[in-house]
Scaffold this active site. Structure first.
Site, PDB file in Angstrom:
ATOM      1  N   PRO A   1       0.826  -1.197   0.000  1.00  0.00           N
ATOM      2  CG  PRO A   1      -0.188  -1.184   2.065  1.00  0.00           C
ATOM      3  CD  PRO A   1       0.857  -1.856   1.298  1.00  0.00           C
ATOM      4  CD  GLU A   2       2.342   3.358  -4.479  1.00  0.00           C
ATOM      5  OE1 GLU A   2       2.542   4.552  -4.708  1.00  0.00           O
ATOM      6  OE2 GLU A   2       2.358   2.490  -5.366  1.00  0.00           O
TER       7      GLU A   2
ATOM      8  CG  HIS B   1       0.195 -15.955   5.508  1.00  0.00           C
ATOM      9  ND1 HIS B   1       1.338 -16.614   5.900  1.00  0.00           N
ATOM     10  CD2 HIS B   1      -0.094 -16.421   4.273  1.00  0.00           C
ATOM     11  CE1 HIS B   1       1.724 -17.419   4.931  1.00  0.00           C
ATOM     12  NE2 HIS B   1       0.875 -17.328   3.938  1.00  0.00           N
TER      13      HIS B   1
ATOM     14  NE  ARG C   1       6.497 -10.367  -1.009  1.00  0.00           N
ATOM     15  CZ  ARG C   1       6.878  -9.595  -2.020  1.00  0.00           C
ATOM     16  NH1 ARG C   1       5.991  -8.906  -2.699  1.00  0.00           N
ATOM     17  NH2 ARG C   1       8.134  -9.518  -2.350  1.00  0.00           N
TER      18      ARG C   1
ATOM     19  CE  LYS D   1      21.379  14.640  -3.642  1.00  0.00           C
ATOM     20  NZ  LYS D   1      20.840  15.906  -3.273  1.00  0.00           N
TER      21      LYS D   1
END
Length: 287
Positions: free
Chosen positions: A2-3, A106, A124, A166
């Site tokens: 999720p962002e 899980h 995970r 950069k």
DNA sequence: AAGAGGCCCTGATAGC
DNA sequence: TGCTATCAGGGCCTCT
């Protein structure tokens, strides 16, 4: 996984559900998350009240009535489910991350309230729960992270001066949480598409105008994603219509081989691996 | 110091 | 069917 928008959707639904509620019990079935769940974790919650569910970047922040703070990160595959007591089979589907059927495997952590419990599932195990005893440490932890993309700190000037000289491509910077905190792999591609900047462009070659576009479009994409309930990539079985729908609006992500959605562009969407992560972009309009 | 790469872990899917 | 390879929304650590 999720962002920022997805974590925000989880925050909203979780806050609505558990704010002011008293925790009866916590059960940890597997302590081996990315950070080891400490031995005193369960004890810290018992008979305490949830004061508020907050968020910074992709981190959920649970304020507990005993003045401790619980930080939750969902990693790549963490989901939170709400299971009602009355009907053992009913899972409240308050956000896109909640499926009507609890996964069989899980389910690592259960936080039990009087009439329901919340269950943390994470195949995970890249997610974690961390207890923090004082707010100074919390500040210190988030201090080194870059500003949130939605904040006014993520401005044209900030971006321009940070990226000045950069020697790294802009896609990597959008994923670099020390530069900007909360953008992940999906939204990085989507933002760069809106900016008409190709992901491999070296940061040092970005003009002020480019930086302005990045500032504006980051906010635009993330706010729209939040309004749409986030993006649901995995197809949960038996979910109701409350899943997020921003995945239907992806311009480039997972659209490899499709036509560019810009009206006057004849470009094709390509997928390219940059630093071990997929990037999606239009071969013509992103320069 | 900045940047590249590997690694943590399981599951889904594609290809043979 | 069953093997192997690749990929997945994140972030930390190490090496150069």
């Amino acid at each position: 996984m999720p962002e920022l928008p997805e974590v925000e959707i989880v925050r909203q639904s979780l806050d609505k559900k558990i704010r002011g509620q008293i925790i009866k019990k916590v059960i940890v079935k597997n302590r081996n998350l990315r950070l080891k769940v400490p031995r005193n974790f369960e004890k810290n919650f018992k008979n305490q009240k949830i004061v508020k569910v907050d968020r910074f970047s992709k981190y959920l922040i649970l304020y507990i009535s005993n003045k401790t703070i619980c930080i939750v990160h969902l990693g790549m595959s963490g989901t939170i489910h709400i299971l009602e007591n009355k009907n053992k089979n009913l899972i409240t589907n308050t956000s896109f991350y909640h499926s009507l059927i609890l996964p069989k495997k899980h389910n690592h952590i259960e936080i039990i309230f009087e009439n329901f419990k919340i269950i943390y599932n994470d195949p995970r195990r890249f997610g974690f729960f961390e207890i923090i005893k004082n707010r100074q440490y919390l500040k210190k932890k988030f201090y080194k992270l870059g500003p949130e993309p939605l904040s006014s700190k993520f401005s044209t000037i900030y971006i321009y001066s940070f990226l000045n000289g950069k020697q790294k491509n802009i896609k990597n910077f959008l994923l670099d949480q020390n530069f900007v905190s909360g953008i992940g792999n999906i939204y990085a591609s989507e933002i760069l598409y809106l900016c008409k900047i190709k992901p491999e462009k070296m940061a040092k070659y970005l003009s002020k105008k480019d930086c302005q576009k990045i500032s504006i479009n980051s906010k635009k994409v993330l706010l729209r994603a939040i309004r749409k309930g986030g993006s649901s990539i995995k197809n949960f079985k038996n979910t109701s219509g409350k899943r997020g729908s921003f995945q239907n609006e992806f311009k480039v992500y997972q659209r490899e081989g499709s036509n560019c959605k810009r009206k006057k562009c004849n470009g094709i969407i390509y997928r390219k691996t940059i630093s071990n992560r997929s990037s999606f972009f239009c071969n013509l309009c992103q320069k």
